[in-house]
Motif scaffolding. Structure first.
Motif, PDB file in Angstrom:
ATOM      1  N   TYR A   1      21.215   4.279  -6.589  1.00 53.61           N
ATOM      2  CA  TYR A   1      20.634   3.680  -5.389  1.00 53.61           C
ATOM      3  C   TYR A   1      19.666   2.584  -5.821  1.00 53.61           C
ATOM      4  CZ  TYR A   1      22.489   7.040  -2.073  1.00 53.61           C
ATOM      5  OH  TYR A   1      23.316   7.778  -1.271  1.00 53.61           O
ATOM      6  N   ALA A   2      19.376   1.698  -4.883  1.00 51.58           N
ATOM      7  CA  ALA A   2      18.423   0.630  -5.197  1.00 51.58           C
ATOM      8  C   ALA A   2      17.140   1.244  -5.723  1.00 51.58           C
ATOM      9  CB  ALA A   2      18.139  -0.163  -3.927  1.00 51.58           C
ATOM     10  N   LYS A   3      16.636   0.691  -6.786  1.00 53.35           N
ATOM     11  CA  LYS A   3      15.380   1.216  -7.329  1.00 53.35           C
ATOM     12  C   LYS A   3      14.235   0.375  -6.771  1.00 53.35           C
ATOM     13  CE  LYS A   3      17.276   3.402 -11.394  1.00 53.35           C
ATOM     14  NZ  LYS A   3      17.551   4.725 -10.894  1.00 53.35           N
ATOM     15  N   PHE A   4      13.155   1.061  -6.461  1.00 52.35           N
ATOM     16  CA  PHE A   4      12.001   0.394  -5.860  1.00 52.35           C
ATOM     17  C   PHE A   4      10.907   0.292  -6.912  1.00 52.35           C
ATOM     18  CE2 PHE A   4      14.384   2.282  -2.383  1.00 52.35           C
ATOM     19  CZ  PHE A   4      14.511   1.193  -1.535  1.00 52.35           C
ATOM     20  N   ALA A   5      10.894  -0.811  -7.617  1.00 51.08           N
ATOM     21  CA  ALA A   5       9.999  -0.960  -8.776  1.00 51.08           C
ATOM     22  C   ALA A   5       8.541  -0.750  -8.397  1.00 51.08           C
ATOM     23  CB  ALA A   5      10.184  -2.341  -9.396  1.00 51.08           C
ATOM     24  N   VAL A   6       8.165  -1.232  -7.220  1.00 48.08           N
ATOM     25  CA  VAL A   6       6.752  -1.191  -6.843  1.00 48.08           C
ATOM     26  C   VAL A   6       6.380   0.216  -6.353  1.00 48.08           C
ATOM     27  CG1 VAL A   6       5.012  -2.185  -5.311  1.00 48.08           C
ATOM     28  CG2 VAL A   6       6.846  -3.631  -6.234  1.00 48.08           C
ATOM     29  N   TYR A   7       7.064   0.664  -5.316  1.00 45.85           N
ATOM     30  CA  TYR A   7       6.750   1.960  -4.703  1.00 45.85           C
ATOM     31  C   TYR A   7       6.943   3.106  -5.711  1.00 45.85           C
ATOM     32  CZ  TYR A   7       7.157   6.005  -1.584  1.00 45.85           C
ATOM     33  OH  TYR A   7       7.004   7.227  -0.988  1.00 45.85           O
ATOM     34  N   SER A   8       8.099   3.104  -6.402  1.00 44.16           N
ATOM     35  CA  SER A   8       8.381   4.207  -7.336  1.00 44.16           C
ATOM     36  C   SER A   8       7.328   4.296  -8.425  1.00 44.16           C
ATOM     37  CB  SER A   8       9.744   4.019  -8.004  1.00 44.16           C
ATOM     38  OG  SER A   8      10.745   3.989  -7.036  1.00 44.16           O
ATOM     39  N   SER A   9       6.959   3.133  -8.973  1.00 45.40           N
ATOM     40  CA  SER A   9       5.980   3.181 -10.071  1.00 45.40           C
ATOM     41  C   SER A   9       4.612   3.606  -9.560  1.00 45.40           C
ATOM     42  CB  SER A   9       5.910   1.840 -10.811  1.00 45.40           C
ATOM     43  OG  SER A   9       5.448   0.822  -9.963  1.00 45.40           O
ATOM     44  N   SER A  10       4.311   3.295  -8.290  1.00 48.05           N
ATOM     45  CA  SER A  10       3.016   3.751  -7.748  1.00 48.05           C
ATOM     46  C   SER A  10       2.994   5.282  -7.660  1.00 48.05           C
ATOM     47  CB  SER A  10       2.737   3.134  -6.364  1.00 48.05           C
ATOM     48  OG  SER A  10       3.472   3.780  -5.337  1.00 48.05           O
ATOM     49  N   LYS A  11       4.140   5.871  -7.308  1.00 49.39           N
ATOM     50  CA  LYS A  11       4.185   7.332  -7.210  1.00 49.39           C
ATOM     51  C   LYS A  11       4.189   7.964  -8.609  1.00 49.39           C
ATOM     52  CE  LYS A  11       4.178   7.866  -2.644  1.00 49.39           C
ATOM     53  NZ  LYS A  11       3.000   8.404  -1.939  1.00 49.39           N
ATOM     54  N   SER A  12       4.769   7.266  -9.600  1.00 50.72           N
ATOM     55  CA  SER A  12       4.690   7.765 -10.984  1.00 50.72           C
ATOM     56  C   SER A  12       3.232   7.779 -11.439  1.00 50.72           C
ATOM     57  CB  SER A  12       5.492   6.879 -11.944  1.00 50.72           C
ATOM     58  OG  SER A  12       6.820   6.783 -11.538  1.00 50.72           O
ATOM     59  N   ALA A  13       2.500   6.734 -11.091  1.00 51.24           N
ATOM     60  CA  ALA A  13       1.079   6.689 -11.469  1.00 51.24           C
ATOM     61  C   ALA A  13       0.313   7.798 -10.743  1.00 51.24           C
ATOM     62  CB  ALA A  13       0.492   5.315 -11.119  1.00 51.24           C
TER      63      ALA A  13
ATOM     64  N   LYS B   1       6.449  -9.528  -6.634  1.00 51.44           N
ATOM     65  CA  LYS B   1       5.180 -10.247  -6.839  1.00 51.44           C
ATOM     66  C   LYS B   1       4.059  -9.272  -7.222  1.00 51.44           C
ATOM     67  CE  LYS B   1       6.366 -14.444  -5.157  1.00 51.44           C
ATOM     68  NZ  LYS B   1       7.767 -14.345  -5.593  1.00 51.44           N
ATOM     69  N   ILE B   2       3.159  -9.769  -8.049  1.00 51.60           N
ATOM     70  CA  ILE B   2       2.020  -8.947  -8.473  1.00 51.60           C
ATOM     71  C   ILE B   2       1.228  -8.457  -7.257  1.00 51.60           C
ATOM     72  CG2 ILE B   2      -0.234  -9.022  -9.641  1.00 51.60           C
ATOM     73  CD1 ILE B   2       2.015  -8.835 -11.611  1.00 51.60           C
ATOM     74  N   ASP B   3       1.120  -9.304  -6.224  1.00 49.09           N
ATOM     75  CA  ASP B   3       0.363  -8.900  -5.036  1.00 49.09           C
ATOM     76  C   ASP B   3       1.001  -7.703  -4.341  1.00 49.09           C
ATOM     77  OD1 ASP B   3      -1.731 -10.550  -5.275  1.00 49.09           O
ATOM     78  OD2 ASP B   3      -1.024 -12.049  -3.822  1.00 49.09           O
ATOM     79  N   ASN B   4       2.325  -7.633  -4.416  1.00 47.20           N
ATOM     80  CA  ASN B   4       3.024  -6.490  -3.818  1.00 47.20           C
ATOM     81  C   ASN B   4       2.623  -5.217  -4.577  1.00 47.20           C
ATOM     82  OD1 ASN B   4       4.751  -5.199  -2.031  1.00 47.20           O
ATOM     83  ND2 ASN B   4       6.627  -5.844  -3.048  1.00 47.20           N
ATOM     84  N   PHE B   5       2.654  -5.283  -5.920  1.00 49.03           N
ATOM     85  CA  PHE B   5       2.215  -4.133  -6.727  1.00 49.03           C
ATOM     86  C   PHE B   5       0.753  -3.784  -6.387  1.00 49.03           C
ATOM     87  CE2 PHE B   5       5.781  -5.282  -9.496  1.00 49.03           C
ATOM     88  CZ  PHE B   5       6.199  -4.062  -9.982  1.00 49.03           C
ATOM     89  N   ARG B   6      -0.071  -4.832  -6.338  1.00 51.53           N
ATOM     90  CA  ARG B   6      -1.511  -4.601  -6.143  1.00 51.53           C
ATOM     91  C   ARG B   6      -1.774  -3.877  -4.813  1.00 51.53           C
ATOM     92  NH1 ARG B   6      -3.254  -9.799  -7.359  1.00 51.53           N
ATOM     93  NH2 ARG B   6      -3.705  -9.371  -9.532  1.00 51.53           N
ATOM     94  N   ASN B   7      -1.123  -4.362  -3.757  1.00 48.51           N
ATOM     95  CA  ASN B   7      -1.343  -3.752  -2.428  1.00 48.51           C
ATOM     96  C   ASN B   7      -0.881  -2.300  -2.389  1.00 48.51           C
ATOM     97  OD1 ASN B   7      -2.399  -6.065  -1.371  1.00 48.51           O
ATOM     98  ND2 ASN B   7      -0.449  -6.788  -0.546  1.00 48.51           N
ATOM     99  N   VAL B   8       0.284  -2.063  -2.954  1.00 52.51           N
ATOM    100  CA  VAL B   8       0.828  -0.696  -2.906  1.00 52.51           C
ATOM    101  C   VAL B   8      -0.008   0.246  -3.773  1.00 52.51           C
ATOM    102  CG1 VAL B   8       2.841   0.727  -3.470  1.00 52.51           C
ATOM    103  CG2 VAL B   8       3.140  -1.456  -2.281  1.00 52.51           C
ATOM    104  N   TYR B   9      -0.385  -0.204  -4.951  1.00 53.99           N
ATOM    105  CA  TYR B   9      -1.225   0.631  -5.830  1.00 53.99           C
ATOM    106  C   TYR B   9      -2.590   0.878  -5.187  1.00 53.99           C
ATOM    107  CZ  TYR B   9       1.909   0.537  -9.906  1.00 53.99           C
ATOM    108  OH  TYR B   9       2.961   0.721 -10.765  1.00 53.99           O
ATOM    109  N   GLU B  10      -3.092  -0.114  -4.467  1.00 53.54           N
ATOM    110  CA  GLU B  10      -4.415   0.032  -3.836  1.00 53.54           C
ATOM    111  C   GLU B  10      -4.419   1.233  -2.891  1.00 53.54           C
ATOM    112  OE1 GLU B  10      -8.033  -0.341  -3.749  1.00 53.54           O
ATOM    113  OE2 GLU B  10      -7.224  -2.165  -4.639  1.00 53.54           O
ATOM    114  N   THR B  11      -3.319   1.426  -2.167  1.00 48.55           N
ATOM    115  CA  THR B  11      -3.232   2.568  -1.242  1.00 48.55           C
ATOM    116  C   THR B  11      -2.751   3.834  -1.963  1.00 48.55           C
ATOM    117  OG1 THR B  11      -2.661   1.057   0.561  1.00 48.55           O
ATOM    118  CG2 THR B  11      -2.173   3.395   0.906  1.00 48.55           C
TER     119      THR B  11
END
Ligand code: NAP
Length: 246
Positions: A158-170, A101-111
């Protein structure tokens, strides 16, 4: 005495990083989004004889909280030597690239992303007063685009974490651009993977210790004037030099 601010330092890797900086003779501002938890952490350190430490309420997602922390620290010191952007969250799991969900991305990116930008920008003037300023962004090897797309990487399947991994790439790209802007100064700015560590973050499934994880982070807070800047290190991934591809 050198000064340091560590975000998310009330527990786990951030807490241990604060402890190791204290052992190195730093005065540490122990950032915690809950002041109560920060005060408890300080009490623990005091009981170990480490007293050059104070709790600072700082929620990295909250402009007012970060501003208040900047004002509070500014009343106590005119110089900040080290900033460790450690606070981070994983977000809701599973994290499919198709279904998250977009909200999941938003929350993780916010931190993990905007939080680092917010804190760095708020404290840059105090860091600029230091003769040897250091910024350590606590990233993860899962944020490496090169490794995540290399089928020979042991964690490729391994399972890829689309939200967390992309936040760390950013976060990694922010680190690169920040280091570039500060390239003609005495700043050292690096992104560090502490390794897969047993903490609340992964419900204690991690295999490494907080002591080793924090030591990997603190190493780049202590790096000398001839040390690296604008680099990405994971000792877990590359035990030889530590450096890994972005
Ligand atoms: P943790 O045990 O979950 O601790 C995270 C810390 O960040 C806590 O102090 C937490 O505060 C704080 N935090 C979360 N959101 C915050 C916010 N909005 N404002 C201020 N503080 C906030 O995690 P950890 O394992 O120590 O991870 C620390 C860093 O290492 C993270 O950036 C993580 O991505 C990175 N990392 C961890 C691993 C691992 O295997 N553990 C691997 C690679 C990278 P509360 O106590 O209030 O929640």
């Amino acid at each position: 005495m050198k000064t340091a601010l560590v975000t998310g330092a009330n527990k786990s890797i951030g807490f241990e990083a604060a402890r190791q900086l204290l052992q190195q003779g730093f005065y540490v501002y122990l950032g915690s989004r809950s002041l109560v938890n920060g005060l408890k952490a300080v009490e623990q350190l005091n009981s170990e004889g480490l007293d050059k430490v104070e709790a600072i309420q700082i929620d990295v997602t909250d402009d007012e909280s970060v501003k208040a922390a900047r004002v509070g620290i500014g009343k106590k010191t005119g110089v900040l030597d080290v900033l460790i952007n450690n606070a981070g969250i994983s977000g809701e799991i599973p994290q499919s690239a198709l279904d998250s969900k977009i909200d999941n991305f938003r929350n993780v990116y916010e931190t993990n992303v905007y939080g680092v930008v917010r804190v760095t920008q708020a404290f840059i003037d105090l860091l600029q007063k230091s003769p040897e300023p250091r910024i350590v962004n606590v990233s993860s090897s899962v944020g490496s685009l090169s490794l995540q797309s290399d089928p020979t990487w042991p964690f490729y399947n391994y399972a890829k974490f689309a939200v967390y991994s992309s936040s760390k790439s950013a976060l990694n790209m922010y680190t690169v651009t920040l280091a570039y802007e500060l390239r003609d100064t005495s700043f050292k700015v690096n992104a560090i993977d502490p390794g897969y560590t047993k903490t609340d973050f992964n419900r204690h499934q991690g295999t490494g210790t907080v002591e080793d994880a924090a030591a990997r982070v603190v190493k780049y807070a202590l790096v000398g004037n001839d040390g690296p800047t604008g680099k990405y290190f994971s000792e877990e991934t590359n035990p030889e030099t530590g450096e890994i591809p972005w």
